[in-house]
Design an enzyme around this catalytic site. Sequence first.
Site, PDB file in Angstrom:
ATOM      1  N   PRO A 124     -22.562 -87.192  -9.220  1.00  0.00           N
ATOM      2  CA  PRO A 124     -22.406 -86.744  -7.833  1.00  0.00           C
ATOM      3  C   PRO A 124     -21.959 -85.295  -7.641  1.00  0.00           C
ATOM      4  O   PRO A 124     -20.864 -85.012  -7.151  1.00  0.00           O
ATOM      5  CB  PRO A 124     -21.382 -87.727  -7.272  1.00  0.00           C
ATOM      6  N   CYS A 125     -22.853 -84.374  -7.957  1.00  0.00           N
ATOM      7  CA  CYS A 125     -22.549 -82.957  -7.747  1.00  0.00           C
ATOM      8  C   CYS A 125     -22.404 -82.627  -6.266  1.00  0.00           C
ATOM      9  O   CYS A 125     -21.783 -81.624  -5.907  1.00  0.00           O
ATOM     10  CB  CYS A 125     -23.614 -82.081  -8.405  1.00  0.00           C
TER      11      CYS A 125
END
Length: 163
Positions: A124-125
């Site tokens: 989850p950047c």
Amino acid sequence: MFHRYHESPLGRLLLAGDDAGLCLLHMDQDDPHPPVGGWQPAGAQLDEVCRQLDEYFAGRRQRFELRLAARGTPFQRAVWDALVAIPFGSTCSYAELARRIDRPTAIRAVGAANGANPIAVIVPCHRVIGSDGSLTGFAGGLSRKALLLELEGALPMQQGSLL
């Protein structure tokens, strides 16, 4: 490497993996990422990835349970491991992420590694934001970043939201 496309609220996703696990989740934009030589269409190999993505987008999954096989430098992999540790519905700054990997002065390098994340959404950047709370840098575009954060409840719903 096997691959398939998967429709999502973010648009068409290109998924690719091998026996080690998922290697790529790319969001198509104006210039789609085409499969490269030696890639084969996936049979059932990516079904579980698609199922978990569908659950996530439907609000029924907060954590992915998949084998991941992202290829990168040891520094990049440390950043990506730290991304996976950011809880659903939470955000952190690039500076905080640098502190979490014991590299407090490597803020720009952390940003570059974050931007090089080959498995968007699942790694989850999108949960990394500017120190001032602003939405910054996302390979899929800031509107998609906002949609993901809205889905997770980390950003108030915006008028006209697609999710």
